[in-house]
Design an enzyme around this catalytic site. Sequence first.
Site, PDB file in Angstrom:
ATOM      1  N   ARG A  36       0.823  -1.213   0.000  1.00 34.09           N
ATOM      2  CA  ARG A  36       0.000   0.000   0.000  1.00 34.09           C
ATOM      3  C   ARG A  36       0.855   1.261   0.000  1.00 34.09           C
ATOM      4  O   ARG A  36       0.472   2.275  -0.593  1.00 34.09           O
ATOM      5  CB  ARG A  36      -0.951  -0.002   1.190  1.00 34.09           C
ATOM      6  CG  ARG A  36      -2.072  -0.987   0.951  1.00 34.09           C
ATOM      7  CD  ARG A  36      -3.067  -0.983   2.065  1.00 34.09           C
ATOM      8  NE  ARG A  36      -4.229  -1.767   1.668  1.00 34.09           N
ATOM      9  CZ  ARG A  36      -5.093  -2.291   2.521  1.00 34.09           C
ATOM     10  NH1 ARG A  36      -4.925  -2.126   3.820  1.00 34.09           N
ATOM     11  NH2 ARG A  36      -6.118  -2.980   2.092  1.00 34.09           N
ATOM     12  N   LYS A 198     -22.668 -14.692  -0.544  1.00 33.34           N
ATOM     13  CA  LYS A 198     -24.068 -14.277  -0.479  1.00 33.34           C
ATOM     14  C   LYS A 198     -24.560 -13.519  -1.703  1.00 33.34           C
ATOM     15  O   LYS A 198     -23.859 -12.668  -2.237  1.00 33.34           O
ATOM     16  CB  LYS A 198     -24.263 -13.369   0.739  1.00 33.34           C
ATOM     17  CG  LYS A 198     -24.143 -14.120   2.045  1.00 33.34           C
ATOM     18  CD  LYS A 198     -24.361 -13.190   3.198  1.00 33.34           C
ATOM     19  CE  LYS A 198     -24.519 -13.966   4.498  1.00 33.34           C
ATOM     20  NZ  LYS A 198     -24.743 -13.082   5.626  1.00 33.34           N
ATOM     21  N   GLY A 355     -11.582  -7.604  -3.000  1.00 27.29           N
ATOM     22  CA  GLY A 355     -11.964  -8.659  -2.065  1.00 27.29           C
ATOM     23  C   GLY A 355     -11.250  -9.981  -2.295  1.00 27.29           C
ATOM     24  O   GLY A 355     -10.069 -10.030  -2.617  1.00 27.29           O
ATOM     25  N   GLY A 378     -14.856  -2.897  -0.205  1.00 25.83           N
ATOM     26  CA  GLY A 378     -16.144  -2.197  -0.161  1.00 25.83           C
ATOM     27  C   GLY A 378     -16.251  -1.105  -1.207  1.00 25.83           C
ATOM     28  O   GLY A 378     -17.288  -0.962  -1.863  1.00 25.83           O
TER      29      GLY A 378
HETATM   30  P1  AMP Z   1     -17.734 -12.702  -0.459  1.00 27.73           P
HETATM   31  O1  AMP Z   1     -17.041 -11.975   0.631  1.00 27.73           O
HETATM   32  O2  AMP Z   1     -19.207 -12.588  -0.490  1.00 27.73           O
HETATM   33  O3  AMP Z   1     -17.084 -12.482  -1.818  1.00 27.73           O
HETATM   34  O4  AMP Z   1     -17.521 -14.247  -0.121  1.00 27.73           O
HETATM   35  C1  AMP Z   1     -16.268 -14.848  -0.125  1.00 27.73           C
HETATM   36  C2  AMP Z   1     -16.351 -16.116   0.651  1.00 27.73           C
HETATM   37  O5  AMP Z   1     -17.323 -16.960   0.094  1.00 27.73           O
HETATM   38  C3  AMP Z   1     -15.072 -16.895   0.685  1.00 27.73           C
HETATM   39  O6  AMP Z   1     -14.566 -16.890   1.982  1.00 27.73           O
HETATM   40  C4  AMP Z   1     -15.492 -18.301   0.265  1.00 27.73           C
HETATM   41  O7  AMP Z   1     -14.934 -19.317   1.065  1.00 27.73           O
HETATM   42  C5  AMP Z   1     -16.990 -18.274   0.436  1.00 27.73           C
HETATM   43  N1  AMP Z   1     -17.645 -19.244  -0.451  1.00 27.73           N
HETATM   44  C6  AMP Z   1     -17.519 -19.355  -1.772  1.00 27.73           C
HETATM   45  N2  AMP Z   1     -18.218 -20.404  -2.237  1.00 27.73           N
HETATM   46  C7  AMP Z   1     -18.817 -20.970  -1.165  1.00 27.73           C
HETATM   47  C8  AMP Z   1     -19.659 -22.105  -0.991  1.00 27.73           C
HETATM   48  N3  AMP Z   1     -20.047 -22.848  -2.038  1.00 27.73           N
HETATM   49  N4  AMP Z   1     -20.092 -22.381   0.255  1.00 27.73           N
HETATM   50  C9  AMP Z   1     -19.711 -21.622   1.302  1.00 27.73           C
HETATM   51  N5  AMP Z   1     -18.924 -20.550   1.197  1.00 27.73           N
HETATM   52  C10 AMP Z   1     -18.461 -20.228  -0.017  1.00 27.73           C
END
Ligand code: AMP
Length: 398
Positions: A36, A198, A355, A378
Amino acid sequence: MSKLSIRDLDVQGREVLMRVDFNVPLKDGAITDDTRIRAALPSIEHLLKGGAKLVLCSHLGRPKGQANPEFSLAPAAARLGELIGAEVKLAPDCIGDEAAALRAGLGAGQALLLENTRFHSEETDNDAAFAKQLAGSAEIFVNDAFGTAHRAHASTEGVTHHVTTSAMGFLLARELEYLVGKLESPERPFLVIMGGAKVSGKIDVISNLMDKADAFLIGGAMAYTFRKAQGYAVGDSLVEDDKLDLALEILKLAEEKGTRFLLPPDSLVTNEFKEGAETRDSGVFGEGGAIEDGWQGIDIGPAGIEAFVEEVGKARTIVWNGPMGVFEIPTFAKGTEAVARAVAASDAVTIVGGGDSVTAVNQLGLDDQMTFISTGGGASLELLEGKELPGVAALSEA
Ligand code: AMP
């Protein structure tokens, strides 16, 4: 882009306050990754070469509005000094008499770092009196801290009301160029790859890009909310039951708009959430594929990998946000890895939007094969959602 750029400023002999992101990882008081700080060098060197009296400010960690030596920027001042080959003093506080005296003592082409802005709760409260003190005698403000530009804090937004000119630094400008500019009239086909845990966190990105993209690839746990909404058995997969209607609406909207919306045809499933766990293929949904109770979808399956890699190969612009599976555990990382390799090998404009996908790309050593990798989590999501960031909106018009 309508905002004033650091390039447009005449800073010779003038005091410039610049918000940087020196929120570096520390271990036992030593910086473990100075990415950074190095990322801010183009703006810092440009201003110093232009003869600015440069005052830098940043937050570090979450000291919760209290001075705390554990979160001191002293290591960052030392590291910056090494990188630019000149001493960078640290003011013991970001406001107050001592900081003001050190600022007044700066010569043209010299830099000073102010202590952690989050040692004061007024920073995150965007307190006007605090912002005025932070601006001090500077007439020019530059924001080069993309990672906090989505927050209206004193050092990102408030301060702009107490200077005459506010401009974006090179780092911020590049983020806007790729996450906004390049997506206004993208080279087609424009493919958006989404994944992660999610649907709810990504819904606004999908809505915003639905009109612009030619196709979506949906991986990660997100996919199971869609599959369940379509009526398939998804076993113990992570599903947002309150988002099933929304998932159906999105599928309908994609159909109406003629946007291709691809869910992984099959899944890798497991009955244990750990490295080395037993895995199976769900089979292709719609051709008898299903996930039994006691098992959960953990990655895209072999047919999913093949289909997604093929789509990536056809695209001319790619935005990727979110892993295809639980890539932190190697047994469940194949889908994310295959997609990352395909995106890296593509000669499309490839934008990795912050992310966990950035973590995956870095882990695989593919970072230098991407056109652009966002430094914000974010903040990049908010840009992809089509939102204006408060730290950008407050800057002077070009
Ligand atoms: P996000 O912060 O919403 O981009 O989510 C990232 C996280 O989603 C990572 O830590 C992954 O381990 C989790 N993830 C991805 N695919 C799955 C899955 N099929 N089941 C549970 N967690 C998941």
